[in-house]
Design an enzyme around this catalytic site. Structure first.
Site, PDB file in Angstrom:
ATOM      1  N   HIS A   1     -54.198 -16.259   4.277  1.00 43.76           N
ATOM      2  CA  HIS A   1     -53.907 -16.586   5.820  1.00 43.76           C
ATOM      3  C   HIS A   1     -53.676 -17.766   6.315  1.00 43.76           C
ATOM      4  O   HIS A   1     -53.800 -17.751   7.393  1.00 43.76           O
ATOM      5  CB  HIS A   1     -55.075 -15.761   6.663  1.00 43.76           C
ATOM      6  CG  HIS A   1     -55.425 -14.246   6.259  1.00 43.76           C
ATOM      7  ND1 HIS A   1     -56.238 -13.512   6.703  1.00 43.76           N
ATOM      8  CD2 HIS A   1     -54.715 -13.488   5.331  1.00 43.76           C
ATOM      9  CE1 HIS A   1     -56.264 -12.352   6.252  1.00 43.76           C
ATOM     10  NE2 HIS A   1     -55.394 -12.097   5.304  1.00 43.76           N
TER      11      HIS A   1
ATOM     12  N   ASP B   1     -58.175 -14.520   2.547  1.00 46.57           N
ATOM     13  CA  ASP B   1     -58.350 -14.976   3.942  1.00 46.57           C
ATOM     14  C   ASP B   1     -57.621 -16.497   4.256  1.00 46.57           C
ATOM     15  O   ASP B   1     -56.788 -16.755   3.421  1.00 46.57           O
ATOM     16  CB  ASP B   1     -59.939 -14.900   4.406  1.00 46.57           C
ATOM     17  CG  ASP B   1     -59.839 -14.600   5.813  1.00 46.57           C
ATOM     18  OD1 ASP B   1     -59.500 -15.300   6.671  1.00 46.57           O
ATOM     19  OD2 ASP B   1     -60.461 -13.434   6.132  1.00 46.57           O
TER      20      ASP B   1
END
Length: 387
Positions: A236, A213
Site C-alpha cells: 500500500h 499493507d
C-alpha cells in the site's frame, strides 16, 4: 553507490543501479528461503509458505548452550537460521495476542546475522475481519517489536508472513535499521513492513518490502525520520499516518523519504488523517521516487475513514504544513494521479510539487484533484495541480 544526486541523469542511474541490486538481492533471498524450508519444486505466486513441505515442532533452546555470554561485552545478538512462530493461533490462548517477539527497554542493542523470522500468519489472516467482515475483529501478533529501546541497530534480517506488522519500533530513540526484507502475500491484511510509532531519530535504509499493507508506516508522535533506498511492491505504499483517530492529538515532524522504487502498489506516497483529531504533520518530504503501475501515486487525505460505518463529519483536524513532493515519476492505472483532499476548517498549507511526471499506463490523460489545498509548484509538474 551514491543515491540522491541533484542531477536528473545521476538520479535515474542510481535508481536503476539500486533496482538491479534489489532484484539480485530478492532472487538470492528466495533461493535461500527455498533451500532452508525445503519447498516443493515451484514457488506459489501468492505467498512464501503455502508449499512448505517440512513440518516444525516446538523446540525450546537455551542461548547459553550456543555460546552466549551475557557479560555486557560479547556480541550475543547474531540471528541466523529461521525462527518460526506457532502456526495455530490457539498457541496464544491466555497470552498477549498483540505480540510474538518483544524486546523492551534494551539500550545499545545490535541485532544482525542474516536470519529469517517466519510469522506463519496464514491462519491469522483467514480469521481477520478485514479478510472476512463476518469474522470478529481480534488482535493479532506483531512479529518483532522493539519498545522503548535507545541506540538500536538492526540489519540483515528477513521477515516472512507476519500475522500483523512485521517489525515495529515504538517509543525508540536513535535507531538505525538497514538491509531489512519483508515478504508476505499482497492480500495479507494489516501486514505493514516497517512500522514506526512514537519514535525519534530513526534511520531506515536499504529496505525491501513486498506485503499486503503499507511497506513503511509512520504514526503518532514521531520526529526526525530518514528513509532511504526502498523497494516497495506489492503493498500500500509509504504512509504518514493514519493520525488523529479517536480524536487523538498526534504530531509527526521532519520526515524525509528519498530514493524509492514502487511496483504494483495500491498507493504511492500518502498522508492520511481522521476527522476530529488534532496536532500536526509538518516538514514532510517525498523525493526521488520511481513508480511503475502504482495506483493513487500522490495522496493527501484528511477524511480518512477505515471503518465499516461512515465516519461523522467533524471540524477538528490534524494540521498539514510544509509538505514537499519532488522528483516523482512513473505510471499509474488510475485517472487521478494526484489527490489532495484537505479539511474545510484546516486547509493544507505550503504543499509544494516539483518535477512530477505521472502518466497513464494506457496512454490516456491523468488528472489532479484538490480540495482546500494551498499548493505551489516549480519545474515540470504533470498532471498540473489545482492551484
Amino acid at each position: 553507490m551514491r543515491l540522491g544526486s541533484s542531477s536528473s541523469s545521476s538520479s535515474h542511474a542510481c535508481l536503476n543501479s539500486f533496482y538491479l541490486h534489489t532484484l539480485y538481492t530478492t532472487i538470492f533471498l528466495l533461493c535461500n528461503i527455498i533451500t532452508t524450508y525445503g519447498f516443493d519444486n515451484h514457488m506459489p505466486p501468492y505467498g512464501l509458505s503455502s508449499n512448505i513441505s517440512r513440518s516444525f515442532s516446538t523446540l525450546v533452546l537455551n542461548i547459553d548452550d550456543f555460546g552466549a555470554q551475557g557479560d555486557g561485552f560479547t556480541d550475543d545478538t547474531k540471528v541466523s537460521g529461521v525462527i518460526v512462530a506457532p502456526k495455530d493461533p490457539a498457541a496464544w490462548d491466555g497470552l498477549d495476542q498483540a505480540k510474538w517477539l518483544n524486546i523492551s527497554g534494551v539500550n545499545h542493542l545490535r541485532v544482525d546475522g542474516g536470519g529469517v523470522f517466519d510469522g506463519m500468519g496464514m491462519e491469522w489472516w483467514a480469521r481477520s475481519c478485514k479478510t472476512n467482515p463476518s469474522n470478529p475483529c481480534r488482535p493479532s501478533p506483531m512479529a518483532l517489536t522493539f519498545y522503548g529501546c535507545r541506540d538500536l541497530k538492526v540489519k540483515h534480517i528477513t521477515f516472512v508472513n507476519g500475522p500483523k506488522f512485521h517489525v515495529t519500533f515504538t517509543k525508540c530513540t536513535n535507531v538505525v535499521a538497514s538491509s531489512i526484507t519483508v515478504i508476505a502475500p499482497s492480500d495479507s491484511p494489516n501486514t505493514d513492513g516497517v512500522h514506526i510509532n512514537a519514535s525519534t531519530h530513526v534511520r531506515l535504509k536499504d529496505i525491501i518490502a513486498s506485503t499486503g499493507d503499507d511497506c513503511i508506516s509512520i504514526v503518532a508522535n514521531c520526529s526526525n525520520i530518514r528513509i532511504k533506498n526502498v523497494f516497495c511492491g506489492p503493498g500500500h505504499g509509504i504512509s504518514i499516518g493514519s493520525m488523529g483517530k479517536f480524536n487523538a492529538t498526534d504530531v509527526i515532524y521532519d520526515v524525509s523519504v528519498n530514493n524509492v522504487i514502487m511496483v504494483n502498489t495500491d498507493n504511492g506516497v500518502r498522508i492520511k488523517t481522521w476527522q476530529g483529531g488534532s496536532g500536526m504533520a509538518k516538514k514532510i518530504k517525498f523525493e526521488n521516487i520511481w513508480m511503475n503501475n502504482v495506483s493513487n501515486p500522490i495522496i493527501i487525505n484528511q477524511y480518512y475513514c477505515d471503518s465499516p460505518l461512515p465516519c461523522a463529519n467533524q471540524t477538528s483536524a490534524v494540521i498539514l504544513d510544509r509538505i514537499t513532493f519532488r522528483g516523482i515519476k512513473g505510471t499509474t492505472p488510475t485517472k487521478r494521479a494526484i489527490k489532495m483532499t484537505c479539511s474545510d476548517s484546516h486547509p493544507c498549507k505550503r504543499i509544494h510539487l516539483e518535477n512530477i511526471q505521472l502518466t497513464s499506463l494506457n496512454g490516456s490523460a491523468v488528472k489532479s484533484f484538490c480540495w482546500n489545498a494551498h499548493i505551489s509548484r516549480s519545474h515540470n509538474v504533470y498532471p498540473p495541480p489545482c492551484l
